[in-house]
Every structure is written in C-alpha cells, then in structure tokens.
Design a protein around this motif. Structure first.
Motif, PDB file in Angstrom:
ATOM      1  N   LEU A 193      33.609  39.838  44.540  1.00 24.28           N
ATOM      2  CA  LEU A 193      33.464  39.564  46.019  1.00 24.28           C
ATOM      3  C   LEU A 193      34.716  39.655  46.620  1.00 24.28           C
ATOM      4  O   LEU A 193      34.701  40.126  47.979  1.00 24.28           O
ATOM      5  N   VAL A 194      35.920  39.240  46.267  1.00 24.59           N
ATOM      6  CA  VAL A 194      37.227  39.481  46.896  1.00 24.59           C
ATOM      7  C   VAL A 194      37.333  41.173  47.137  1.00 24.59           C
ATOM      8  O   VAL A 194      37.438  41.633  48.351  1.00 24.59           O
ATOM      9  N   GLU A 195      37.124  42.086  46.228  1.00 24.37           N
ATOM     10  CA  GLU A 195      37.330  43.397  46.442  1.00 24.37           C
ATOM     11  C   GLU A 195      36.545  43.985  47.378  1.00 24.37           C
ATOM     12  O   GLU A 195      36.669  44.748  48.359  1.00 24.37           O
ATOM     13  N   ALA A 196      35.070  43.557  47.301  1.00 22.64           N
ATOM     14  CA  ALA A 196      34.402  44.009  48.167  1.00 22.64           C
ATOM     15  C   ALA A 196      34.284  43.583  49.704  1.00 22.64           C
ATOM     16  O   ALA A 196      34.084  44.383  50.662  1.00 22.64           O
ATOM     17  N   LEU A 197      34.625  42.290  49.719  1.00 29.28           N
ATOM     18  CA  LEU A 197      34.786  41.850  51.201  1.00 29.28           C
ATOM     19  C   LEU A 197      35.890  42.488  51.732  1.00 29.28           C
ATOM     20  O   LEU A 197      36.193  42.763  52.959  1.00 29.28           O
ATOM     21  N   SER A 198      36.901  42.659  51.135  1.00 30.47           N
ATOM     22  CA  SER A 198      38.273  43.199  51.526  1.00 30.47           C
ATOM     23  C   SER A 198      38.078  44.848  52.075  1.00 30.47           C
ATOM     24  O   SER A 198      38.852  45.629  52.722  1.00 30.47           O
ATOM     25  N   MET A 199      36.966  45.281  51.575  1.00 32.12           N
ATOM     26  CA  MET A 199      36.630  46.675  52.043  1.00 32.12           C
ATOM     27  C   MET A 199      35.477  46.741  52.785  1.00 32.12           C
ATOM     28  O   MET A 199      34.989  47.762  53.199  1.00 32.12           O
TER      29      MET A 199
END
Length: 313
Positions: A193-199
């Motif tokens: 989630l963190v990686e996806a949201l940051s993109m």
C-alpha cells in the motif's frame, strides 16, 4: 535504425534479475537481457526500484563528432544547464568511460549549448551516452530511491515483502495507474500500500487480521500518504476492481490452509479482472481451478527464500 524516444539504465542484483524482468515487461511489453533498455514508453524512473536513470532522446548519431554538431542546435539561453555522461558503468557490451574522460567530454559537449552552465542547481539537466558505437543525447532524469526511505517505517514484520519487492509488485500490477482501481485484500502492515500510494495508484487495503489494521494505517500516514485500510475478509468485499494484489498469508500469525488459499483465489476472481499473486507455494492448479490463466510469472529471491509472483488474468 529507429531512434528510441527513451533510454533507461538499470542496477539490479542477481537475486532481483527475474523480478526486474517482469517489471520491465509490465512497463514496456518486453524486457532487456542487459542493464539498458531502449523504448518509446515514458516511465518515471523513480517508480522502479531497479531503474537508475532515464534519457529522453533529442539527438542521436553514429559518431561523437556528429552528435556534437547536432547539440549546437540546442538553445537554453535565459536558463541554466548541466550535462551528465551516463557511461558510469558497463552498458551491455559497451565498457564504462572513466571519470576523467567523462568530465572531458561533458565539458566538450556543454560548450556547444547556448546557455549558462550550473553544476549544482541547473534548471535543465541533459545526458548523453554511447551504446554499441551509437551516441544519444537528451533530457536526463535520475531516479530517486523512494523505496529506500520507506524502509524506515513505524511497523515492520520480518516476513513481510521488502520495500523493493513491494514496489516492483505494485508496478507489475498497475504499470499505468490512470483510471484504474486496485485492492490489496491481504495487506498486512501495508508495505504494498505504501509503495502503491506513493506512486499515485488508486488502491485500498484490507486484512482479516484486526491486529494489523492500525499498524498499516500508521505506516501509510508516516510518509504523508492517505489511503483506506479496512478490517474484514476478502469474501466481504462487494465492489469490483481492475486489479487485486494478493500476498498469500503464510506466517505463523495468518497461516492459510490450502482450502483458505483456494477460497482467497475464488474471491479474487469475483472482485477483480486481473490479480497479481505472491506465494511461497506452487498453486498453479488452484489458479486454473478458479478460472484464471497465468499470463506471466517470475521468482523473487532473497538468498534461499523464494517467492513466486504470478500475473493472473
């Protein structure tokens, strides 16, 4: 020879090779056997944990002299610039250019540009490289290791996906975020989630384990991100999504039986058109049983520990 719009360079370790190849195929529709890729698709290099830099090609030539002549056309008067040689490592079969030689040819090509050079805070950054005897020059973007900053989060589990793997998996699932909705229904502490949201990926999280919901929310907010994380089973999801990312539960806190795994896949088939499955078990027969076809796959290794990443459609 057709001139590519973009040139990408890569840095990856041996254990990451297979995962990097799958990410390449997701972004570009093909992969590269070497550490450089030429293509016409524009990707922010900071999205990938493996990309080092990107060149948007403005000029290309079969000789250095011809390239220098073309660069004379470049006018950035009124603005500052910097020029970077990208041959800092071996690129395919082309050997790296040593530091002193790189500085020399950077100065030489920089003298052809109409503008004010600024090595520290340039308004425009240009790059060039030689690859198998052919020269390329263009707009240069260096990757930022966003994933690296995400390693320092309030909550982490030793069995969770690493930030590098989580970021690559998010890219494999959603290479082009525009207009797509994603779900991570077994989100754990929220590394994906963190990686996806940051993109900028539109993704929601969910987990059947109530103990991970607040840690996942804290991990997300720690990086100034905003995302929905709910407690509940995948069977309770009523909305449909373009893609689901499922890291199959396997640790001692959320061990899933084969029957549980099969049910998760059935539910994923119900709520998503496409599913990326991360698993330590070989579950091809289950995926086929619920009506999916595995269209691509890879192994994500960490020493002797191996995960399979499956693209199911």
């Amino acid at each position: 020879m057709t001139t590519p719009k973009f040139v990408y360079t890569y840095v990856r370790h041996g254990d990451e090779y297979d995962l990097c190849q799958l990410e390449m195929r997701s972004f570009f529709g093909f992969d590269s056997q070497s550490n450089i890729l030429l293509g016409d698709v524009e990707i922010d290099p900071s999205r990938s944990p493996f990309m080092k830099e990107r060149l948007e090609v403005l000029y290309d030539a079969d000789s250095w002299e011809s390239l220098v002549q073309q660069v004379e056309q470049l006018d950035v008067s009124g603005g500052t610039f910097k020029v970077v040689c990208m041959n800092t490592m071996d690129l395919d079969s082309t050997k790296k250019i040593e530091h002193a030689d790189r500085r020399k040819i950077e100065r030489e090509i920089g003298l052809q540009i109409n503008g004010e050079p600024d090595l520290f805070h340039p308004e425009n950054v240009y790059g060039f490289l030689v690859l198998n005897g052919h020269w390329y020059f263009g707009k240069y973007v260096e990757s930022e290791s966003v994933w690296y900053r995400h390693q320092k989060k309030p909550h982490s589990y030793s069995t969770a996906l690493s930030t590098r793997v989580a970021r690559a998996v998010a890219n494999i699932a959603v290479p082009n975020p525009e207009g797509l909705k994603a779900i991570d229904p077994c989100c754990g502490i929220g590394n994906v989630l963190v990686e996806a949201l940051s993109m900028g990926i539109d993704i929601v999280g969910r987990d059947i384990n109530p103990l991970v919901i607040e840690p996942a929310k804290e991990n997300i907010s720690h990086f100034g991100l905003s995302g929905e994380v709910e407690h509940g089973a995948i069977a309770d999801v009523s909305e449909t999504y373009d893609v689901a990312i499922i890291d199959m539960p396997y640790n001692i806190f959320s061990e899933a039986t084969p029957e549980d795994q099969l049910d998760i896949l059935r539910q994923a088939r119900r709520i998503a058109h496409r599913v990326i499955v991360v698993t330590i078990d070989t579950i091809d027969h289950m995926i086929e049983e619920v009506g999916f076809t595995i269209s691509d796959r890879c192994e994500a290794k960490k020493g002797l520990f191996v995960r399979q990443v499956l693209v199911c459609e």
